[in-house]
Structure formats: structure tokens, C-alpha cells
Enzyme design. Structure first.
Site, mmCIF file in Angstrom:
data_model
loop_
_atom_site.group_PDB
_atom_site.id
_atom_site.type_symbol
_atom_site.label_atom_id
_atom_site.label_comp_id
_atom_site.label_asym_id
_atom_site.label_seq_id
_atom_site.Cartn_x
_atom_site.Cartn_y
_atom_site.Cartn_z
ATOM 1 N N LYS A 208 1.027 -1.046 0.246
ATOM 2 C CA LYS A 208 0.031 -0.171 -0.070
ATOM 3 C C LYS A 208 0.887 1.503 0.187
ATOM 4 C CE LYS A 208 -3.446 2.266 2.235
ATOM 5 N NZ LYS A 208 -3.714 3.333 1.804
ATOM 6 N N LEU A 209 0.468 1.883 -1.202
ATOM 7 C CA LEU A 209 1.463 3.608 -1.143
ATOM 8 C C LEU A 209 0.896 4.319 -0.385
ATOM 9 C CD1 LEU A 209 2.216 2.686 -4.933
ATOM 10 C CD2 LEU A 209 3.805 2.273 -3.370
ATOM 11 N N ARG B 95 -4.393 8.791 -4.647
ATOM 12 C CA ARG B 95 -4.499 8.337 -5.583
ATOM 13 C C ARG B 95 -4.478 9.141 -6.840
ATOM 14 N NH1 ARG B 95 -8.258 4.163 -4.979
ATOM 15 N NH2 ARG B 95 -8.030 2.898 -7.160
ATOM 16 N N PHE C 286 -1.203 0.552 -11.176
ATOM 17 C CA PHE C 286 -1.500 -0.588 -10.456
ATOM 18 C C PHE C 286 -2.615 -0.756 -11.436
ATOM 19 C CE2 PHE C 286 -2.907 1.908 -6.766
ATOM 20 C CZ PHE C 286 -4.396 2.129 -7.131
ATOM 21 N N GLU D 258 3.270 1.868 4.195
ATOM 22 C CA GLU D 258 1.956 1.931 4.678
ATOM 23 C C GLU D 258 1.031 0.900 4.765
ATOM 24 O OE1 GLU D 258 -1.601 4.869 3.733
ATOM 25 O OE2 GLU D 258 -0.109 5.152 5.948
ATOM 26 N N LYS E 196 -7.323 -3.429 2.365
ATOM 27 C CA LYS E 196 -6.504 -3.450 2.985
ATOM 28 C C LYS E 196 -5.990 -3.210 4.588
ATOM 29 C CE LYS E 196 -7.720 0.727 2.752
ATOM 30 N NZ LYS E 196 -8.964 2.009 2.837
#
Length: 981
Positions: free
Chosen positions: A326-327, A331, A433, A493, A515
Site C-alpha cells: 500500500k503506497l 490516488r 496498478f 503504509e 487493505k
């Protein structure tokens, strides 16, 4: 109606339309060209006050009606069955829309801009939050900010001085209280909805307070207190009208929500769907090029990794699920289309998750000279790609350290890249992605695996500019934990689990993407027992009560000074998540009557030390003596440095676990105990030998770039100069009069070597008027030059800054820095003040990169102008704007769920649902129903299943224990375990 009357009304409507749409980004001609079939109203818009008299107030009154079993007992009225709150809500909205269509026309966009202002992307942000609005209203009403009303307006979260405690935490309500005492009008004004929109457009353009004040003043003159209260809510985009935008869209048109999801355009929803009989069909129902859509979101994680994997719907033929890092960025969706009008033949657009257009920042084409990204990715797309839509995350990358920079620096890095495309500073990196559209084909109905194949076939990575995001293919839940531990070790993250067999679903948060954040997991971190030393009042439903707390560490013998108060505590962290209603009640019971208002001018330093000393960072609204306080157990993800707290450290994502009634302040964690605990945890972390990815190993093993150290800046020269390091002083002559005192002591010989090594010439006299005189001490020669008042004298620090900046800008032409006031040892009388404009009001340079020490010194010199403006809610809003999901806290675990409770469900379950942000519906027939809660062994289970059988989207049926157990576990549990038999 007479023909001339009709013409007059049509003319008024046209004038009003020109007023509303003539000040926007597009002219009326451009609007007609883009929306040739848009509706036009035949009459003027309704009065502004009709919005709340006929829509908002009735909706809020309807919201207060009883639901569930109470409503069931009241369904039969004296004249037959009563209307349910849900049906009444729709009826109220339908009445308003029908009246608008009849009295105004088919263009409802002006009204919708005010009804759901948070969905209006065409009007810019006002730049106004509660504190600034409060100051503007104080000036407009000409009241003393230190008066009771002035204080109440600026301290709107506090219960207030002679103010209604019910309005605490509700800024608009507090405005109503204050304005009601001194209104310019006691009855509703005559402003139309169109006039309000026109003024709000001007307010969004004004930005500066001095330009916004006259507009607020005009509103004040023409509106009564209730009108202004609703206006404030519109400006803050916090409406609370008793109905969601989904309900409003659905009443307007059955395809309205879908069109908004694919376009993010309220304007299009109003102008293309004004006829309920005309439905969207075919391609109109899917995403389109150059049209911002609402992206798919990841669901919050469940209690166990096994439960999350179970949601991936693995099959024998395809038993895999994907794990992605998770970056920590923003977004971003990228649209590219062929366009001959753009140099290079391809045009780009970029939009954030909140539909903000960032094309100006990242570029509209390969040859955009102001592009922070597109001019660097010319080789990223296959030759056969004519158009494409990509979904990804824009992050900040540090090329010097070859690593991700934490959240919060993206826009600064992008602006820097715009102006310095070849610099070695931080820059934006787009990690892709998903591919959602390719060569005129909408891919959202294809599986993630197929979309990934399209992505890899059409896009190739450009190193540290645009890269395809990696994923790990896994089969079992046991494969998640090692990767999660790795991202914890690297301060990432978290992870996202994805189902490769899933379609892309717009504006949904579903189990296809889940997530996994380390701060949610129970495996990491310890519970710390800390004493509460301060409290902060909340907003919204927590208004007027303490909703978060400042916690401290007990100062023990090792750190306490001689004769200090033995109860003294150092501030350590703030915590507001994880508290249940019962926890707040218990805290109020234990601390009632013991809280003391914080006095900024006379802080309780003998009891509590805050960060920043006199600046009082994280200052609480009230404080409490440790002996009168409580101890709470708190869990967190990690410990990080922070100057906001006295300890110099703080907890990352702290969360309340339980009240330690068995402990008092003397047994709470002390400074020494915590530091020992921290050191032990760090030693254990090293022992675990986290697996490091190959790229990181490669970085650690590669040859480091030669480090050039400026002589005079560092005491130890790591690399001597071998010829000129830069050519920054080429062609210049210098007369070095004295040695250097600041920032470090250096001899004349060192300074002369520095000048020569960077292309300059050293002379023994100042006779040549072009020679630059360097001095840092008041010697005889210096005094003589000062007496003549003919030549400026420059400090050696200017030499150091010039060389350092040139080293930072390596690869670009070496440029001399302009003089800044602190560079001048002596300035001749005729040039006094000449160089002041080379720095800002705080002394920050416009031309060079300051060091960390300089930046800290700047901050220390800054006056605390806005310390009273600090608003934690504003920070939370900003985090949420950038994709940090704050509603994952236990107190919001039912957020987004709409639940019907069958007769017999315990009151405790209903209370928990409502407290944790769930919404209880009054009937099974409501469209937005997501869950049905039934009592154990319900006799009406068959009737419930029959009633929901025809629904297009089936709600989950669970026993009431699902609610109470989820609350106990502080996360949503798997509904399958609680499905009634």
C-alpha cells in the site's frame, strides 16, 4: 399567463443564467457548445430560504422520528398507516424537485450546488475553515473578539461562556447563536439561489481575507441568522441535511448516481439527466476518456488474515490472490488520448480521488515545459496505444536516497520538478496498478488479471518516473505476515489484498480489495499505561464534551530537576480513537469537577511540560493534575520523533484499549521506563532479521556517490578538492579581509582555497570596484572601509551558500546567489534595504535551499500568529482527502452500513450501531439496505428472507451477536459466522 409576462419571465431567467454561469471557467458560448442539449429554466430560481424551509428543515425533522420497534408500534395512525421515515424523506425531496420543475424549470444545477456542495467540482475551494470564518464574522459584525460572543465564535468546540452547550462542536450552530443577537434582518432575506451561487463563485475566487470580507458582509446584510447558518454549512461543505446524496440523486433520476460515479460531475448529472424518462444506455453507463470517475476503494481489514483470504473467492482452477504494497501518496488516474493539437500528438489529464484536476502540475503532453511528469515518460507507452486510462498512486521519490518520501511532500516535489526538471531533489513518481481503458475498450468489466495483462502489454516502466506496481501472488494466509512484517520494518503504509478474478467497481469499497495496515494489527506493538494530563473538546455529535486526550509520561528521578514537583509529566501523545460510549462515561465519572481550563498566559508548567516550550505545542483545552487523573492503556503501531511533544517522541496511530482502574498516576509509565522499553523493542527488532527486498540490497551494496564537502561548512573534510568543484565564482575577484566566524570558524587561507577551488580569483586589494570584499570581524581595515561608506562587505557565509547550492544543482549551470540581508556584514547607506526582497517576511530565501538547521531557526523566529487556529479536525480532513481512511477506528466501524433491525433485537445492539456511525433504517424495502439484524432464533426469519429476495443487491442477514461481538473485537467480524440457521 399573458404572452408579455411569459417573455418577461424568460428574459429574467436568461439574465439569471448568465449571472450564474458567466463567471465560471467556461463562457456561455463554451457551455452551449459542450452541452448543446442542456436544459434552460423558464423562470428565476427560488428564494434561498426555500431550501431550508421546504427541504433541509423537514428532512432533519424527519430524521428525528423514531425508527425500529418504536416506529413499528406507531405505524398505525388515526387515519390509517403512517408514512415511514424513509418514504417521507423521499417524499420531501420529490416535492422540492417537482416544485422546482414547475416554478423554475428543468435546470436544477443551481439548487444542487447548494444542496450537495461537497459534490460540486466546478466551484473552487474557498480556503475558509471555521477559525478564519469566525474572524471574518467578528469583523463584519464589529464585535470584540475577547467579548463573550467573540470568544464563543473562535472557541466553537468549547461549551462556551453563556452559550448553548448543545451548539458546542457545531460551528454553524454557534454562528446562529451569535448572529441571532445582532441580525441585520429578523425575517428571511430576498436573495435567490442564483444570487447566492454568484456570490459564492466570487468568494471562491477571492481567496484572501481582505477580498472575502466584503462578500461575507453582503451576505450578512441580506440574510437572517438561519439563512447564514445554512450558508456557513455550504461554505464548509458540512451540510447534515438528513439525507445522503445517494438518496437525492436517486429521486432526481434513477441513473444519477451511476453518472456521477463515472464522471464526478454534478453539472452532468443535472444537465444530462433532467428527464427521468431518458435512461443511460450502453457506453453512457461506463467510464470515458478525459472524464474523471470515482475509483474503486479497498475495504477495511477483518479480524484475521484467514478471514480476509476467505473473501478472495479462490477456486481450484485459480487458487491465487495478490498482495501489493500500500503506497503512501495520492490516488491518481491518468487519461491519455490522441490529439493533433498537442505537440507530440498525445494529450494527458490527471485527476485525484476527489476529482481535483492536477493536469497543470503533471503535464498535458510530452512537450509540456511545465510538466512535472509527462515530459519524462515519452517511452512509457507502446506504439500501438492510441488512448488509455490508468489507475495508480502518485508518490514522492528521493533520487539521492533512492527511497519513498513520507506523505505530505508530493505537491512541493512536483512544483520543484516543474521549475527544475534536472535537479536531484525530490520528484513525483507514478506507480500504476490498474488499466481501465485501452484503445476505445472499457476494461472495467474484465477481471483484474486480464486488466493486468493489458497493462503490461501497453505500458513499460520508466525508472523512478512511471513504474508498474509489483505484486506478490499468494495462495495461503500464512504468506501475508512475512510481507507485512517487511513493510513494518521499512515504515511503509501496509498491504492491499486483491482478488485477481474481480471486476473493477466504481465508487465501491468491497471485499475484492482489502487493505492491511500494520497499525490495525494486534501482533505489533505493546500496550502502554500512560496518565491523562489534558483534554480536547470534540465537534459534531461529540461537541461540548471531551473527545480526545493528551497523555504524558511521569517524570522520574532520572529526569526531574532538583526541587521540582514530583507529579510533573511530559506530554507524549494525543489519543482519540478506540473509545466506546461507556469509556467516555467512565472517564467523566472519574474526573468530573477536576478539569481546569488551560490558561495560555499562565500555563501549569509545574505540573505539565508541553513541546515547544513557550509555543505550547498540542495545547489542550483543559488540564488535570496527575493525582486527580486516570491511567489508560494505549496501543500504537510505532514510535517516531516529534517536536510537538515534550518527550521529543510520540506514538504513531495511538488507540485506546482500556481504562486501567487498577492503577493510579504513581504506577503509570515513566520517562525512564519508556525509554528502556523502546530500546529493548529496537534490539528485539534487529534480532528478528527482517527479510529485505533485492532492490534494497542492491542499494546498500552499490558504490556511493563521491561526497563533496564545502570547506568551511564542515570541520572534517571528507574529500579534498582536486581542481574546481564548481565554477560558481568563475570570472570573479575576491578580497578576503578576515577569517570566518559563522557558521563555523575558518581561516583566511581556508576561505581563499574555497574561492580558488570554485573558479574564483583572490586579490590583495579592494581597489578594483568589481572586487567582492569578504569580512566577518570588525578589524582596523574593516572599520576603515566602513567609514568610507563606498563598498558593501559580504560575510563568508555567502561563499558557503553559493558553493553548497551549486553542489546541489549539479548538472545545471552554476549561478551566483543573490545577497540576503544576513549575508551583508556592512551595507552602504545608499543601498540600505536593497536586499530585503530576496527573502520572505521570516527570512527564508527565495533563491536557495535552506539546511535543516536553518529551517529550524526560521521556525523558531516565526511569531506564533496562528497558534489559536490549530484545528485537529482540519488536519483529519486533509488526511482523509489524501486517502488516509480515518473511519477505520472502532468508533466508526459501522460507517457506511445501513441496517434494518427486526423486532426483538436488543436495544444495546441498536445503540452500538448508531454510536459507531451505522444508520438504522425503518423498513426492509429501502434501496440502500446493506444488513438485516435479527434476534437469535428469530421466528420471522423466513418472512425477512422473502422480503429481501427480490433486491438486486442482497443485504447480509446476521444475528444481533454480530453487532456486539464486532464492537467487543473493535473490528467488523465475518458475517458468515453469524448467519441465522
Amino acid at each position: 399567463m399573458a404572452e408579455d409576462d411569459t417573455e418577461m419571465r424568460d428574459g429574467e431567467a436568461a439574465d439569471e443564467e448568465h449571472m450564474m454561469y458567466g463567471h465560471g471557467a467556461m463562457t456561455e458560448e463554451e457551455l452551449n457548445e459542450k452541452y448543446p442539449n442542456r436544459p434552460h429554466n423558464h423562470s428565476k430560481s427560488l428564494p434561498f430560504h426555500d431550501l431550508f424551509l421546504t427541504l433541509f428543515n423537514p428532512l432533519n425533522d424527519n430524521k428525528k422520528k423514531p425508527t425500529g420497534p418504536v416506529m413499528a408500534r406507531q405505524k398505525q395512525g388515526p387515519h390509517g398507516p403512517r408514512t415511514s421515515p424513509n418514504d417521507m424523506r423521499r417524499l420531501i425531496i420529490e416535492r422540492f424537485i417537482s416544485r422546482w420543475r414547475k416554478e423554475v424549470g428543468s435546470d436544477i444545477y443551481p439548487a444542487f450546488r447548494l444542496i450537495v456542495p461537497e459534490k460540486d467540482r466546478d466551484r473552487g475551494m474557498y480556503g475558509l475553515k471555521e477559525m478564519i470564518l469566525g474572524k471574518l464574522l467578528i469583523r463584519v459584525m464589529k464585535i470584540d473578539r475577547n467579548s463573550e460572543d467573540g470568544y464563543n465564535l473562535l472557541h466553537w468546540k468549547l461549551p462556551g461562556v453563556k452559550a448553548s452547550s448543545a451548539m458546542a462542536g457545531d460551528f454553524a450552530g454557534r454562528c446562529f447563536e451569535v448572529i441571532s443577537k445582532r441580525p441585520m434582518r429578523t425575517t428571511p432575506g430576498n436573495m435567490t439561489i442564483a444570487e447566492v451561487n454568484e456570490l459564492l463563485d466570487r468568494l471562491s475566487v477571492a481567496q484572501k481575507e481582505e477580498n472575502q470580507q466584503p462578500i461575507i458582509e453582503e451576505f450578512y446584510k441580506r440574510m437572517n441568522a438561519e439563512e447564514l447558518m445554512w450558508l456557513v454549512r455550504m461554505i464548509l461543505r458540512q451540510m447534515k441535511v438528513g439525507a445522503t446524496e445517494k438518496t437525492i440523486f436517486d429521486v432526481w433520476h434513477p441513473d444519477a448516481e451511476n453518472l456521477f460515479n463515472i464522471s464526478s460531475s454534478l453539472r452532468r448529472v443535472c444537465w444530462e439527466l433532467y428527464d427521468p424518462e431518458v435512461r443511460l444506455e450502453g457506453d453512457d453507463r461506463g467510464i470515458c476518456l478525459m472524464q474523471c470517475f470515482q475509483p474503486q476503494l479497498a475495504a477495511f481489514q477483518m479480524r484475521s488474515m484467514e478471514q480476509m483470504v476467505a473473501k478472495m473467492n479462490q477456486t481450484e482452477e485459480d487458487p491465487f490472490f495478490w498482495i501489493e504494497e500500500k503506497l503512501d501518496g495520492e490516488r491518481m488516474q491518468l487519461h491519455m488520448v490522441e490529439d493533433d493539437s498537442v505537440p507530440g500528438g498525445l494529450r494527458f489529464c490527471f485527476w485525484s480521488r476527489k476529482a481535483k484536476d492536477y493536469t497543470y502540475l503533471y503535464g498535458n503532453g510530452f512537450h509540456d515545459e511545465k510538466a512535472a511528469l509527462t515530459r519524462h515518460i515519452k517511452e512509457a507507452f507502446d506504439d500501438g496505444v492510441r488512448n488509455i486510462i490508468l489507475d495508480g498512486e502518485m508518490i514522492t521519490w528521493d533520487p539521492r536516497e533512492d527511497t519513498v518520501v513520507p506523505f505530505g511532500t508530493l505537491k512541493t516535489a512536483a512544483l520543484s520538478e516543474q521549475n527544475n526538471p534536472f535537479s536531484t531533489g525530490n520528484r513525483p513518481l507514478y506507480r500504476v496498478f490498474d488499466c481501465l481503458y485501452l484503445n476505445d475498450v472499457n476494461l472495467t468489466r474484465y477481471t483484474l488479471r486480464k486488466r493486468r495483462e493489458a497493462l503490461t502489454a501497453s505500458v513499460k516502466s520508466i525508472h523512478r518516473r512511471l513504474e508498474i506496481h509489483d505484486f506478490h501472488e499468494a495462495r495461503q494466509a500464512s504468506e501475508i505476515e512475512p510481507l507485512l512484517r517487511q513493510v513494518v520494518a521499512e515504515a511503509s503504509e501496509g498491504l492491499v489484498l486483491k482478488n485477481p478474478r474481480s471486476e473493477y467497481r466504481l465508487n465501491e469499497r468491497n471485499d475484492d480489495w482489502i487493505k492491511v495496515k500494520p497499525e490495525y494489527m494486534t501482533e505489533f506493538g505493546e500496550a502502554l499505561d500512560c496518565v491523562v494530563i489534558g483534554g480536547y473538546y470534540g465537534s459534531g455529535h461529540r461537541g461540548g464534551r471531551l473527545s480526545s486526550f493528551l497523555c504524558g509520561l511521569r517524570v522520574d528521578e532520572t529526569h526531574v530537576s532538583q526541587g521540582a514537583n514530583p507529579q510533573k509529566c511530559w506530554s507524549f501523545f494525543k489519543v482519540g480513537g478506540g473509545f466506546a460510549a461507556g469509556d467516555y462515561a467512565e472517564i467523566r465519572h472519574c474526573t468530573g469537577g477536576k478539569w481546569i481550563d488551560w490558561d495560555v498566559k499562565n500555563p501549569p508548567n509545574q505540573w505539565i511540560e508541553l513541546g515547544g516550550q513557550d509555543r505550547q505545542y498540542e495545547r489542550p483545552d483543559v488540564w488535570i493534575k496527575p493525582e486527580d487523573s486516570i491511567v489508560i492503556a494505549v496501543k500504537a503501531a510505532s514510535v517516531g520523533g516529534s517536536d510537538q511533544f515534550r518527550l521529543g517522541l510520540t506514538l504513531r496511530f495511538p488507540r485506546f484499549k482500556k481504562l486501567r482502574a487498577d492503577k493510579d498516576w504513581t504506577s503509570s509509565l515513566s520517562v525512564t521506563e519508556f525509554l528502556a522499553l523502546k530500546n529493548r523493542a529496537e534490539d528485539e527488532k534487529k534480532d528478528k532479521q527482517f527479510k529485505v527486498d533485492d532492490a534494497r540490497k542492491k542499494r546498500s551494496g552499490r558504490k556511493r556517490k563521491r561526497e563533496v564537502v564545502i570547506q568551511g561548512q564542515e570541520d572534517d573534510v571528507k574529500t579534498p578538492y582536486a581542481g574546481p568543484a564548481t565554477k560558481v565564482f568563475e570570472g570573479l575577484s575576491f578580497f578576503i579581509v578576515t577569517d570566518a566566524l559563522k557558521p563555523v570558524k575558518k581561516s583566511k587561507a581556508d576561505l581563499e582555497q574555497l574561492v580558488k577551488a570554485n573558479g574564483g580569483n583572490v586579490v590583495a586589494s579592494e581597489k578594483d570596484p568589481s572586487t567582492i570584499i569578504i569580512a566577518d570581524r570588525n578589524l582596523v581595515k574593516v572599520a576603515s572601509l566602513q567609514k568610507r561608506d563606498e563598498r558593501n562587505m559580504i560575510r563568508p557565509s555567502w561563499l558557503f551558500d553559493c558553493v553548497r547550492q551549486s553542489e546541489l544543482d549539479i548538472g545545471r549551470p552554476s549561478l551566483l546567489l543573490p545577497f540576503e540581508p544576513h549575508h551583508l556584514f556592512y551595507t552602504i547607506t545608499s543601498e540600505a534595504g536593497r536586499y530585503d526582497d530576496n527573502v520572505d517576511e521570516y527570512g527564508d530565501s527565495y533563491a536557495r535551499d535552506v539546511t535543516a538547521d536553518e529551517l529550524l531557526a526560521l521556525f523558531n523566529r516565526m511569531p506564533a500568529k496562528i497558534k489559536d487556529d490549530y484545528d485537529s479536525a482540519e488536519v483529519l480532513d486533509q488526511l482523509n482527502e489524501h486517502g488516509h481512511e480515518l473511519d477505520a477506528m472502532p468508533g466508526c466501524m459501522f460507517h457506511g452500513l445501513t441496517v434494518y433491525c427486526e423486532h426483538g433485537v436488543a436495544a444495546e445492539a441498536k445503540s452500538l450501531l448508531e454510536f459507531a456511525n451505522g444508520r438504522i433504517l425503518s423498513s426492509l424495502g429501502e434501496v440502500e439496505l446493506t444488513h438485516v439484524v435479527v434476534p437469535k432464533n428469530s421466528a420471522k426469519l423466513r418472512d425477512v428472507r422473502k422480503a429481501i429476495a427480490s433486491k438486486q443487491r442482497q443485504p447480509r442477514v446476521v444475528e444481533e451477536a454480530w453487532v456486539t461481538d464486532s464492537w467487543r473485537e473493535k473490528t467488523l467480524l465475518d458475517e458468515e459466522r453469524y448467519a441465522p440457521l
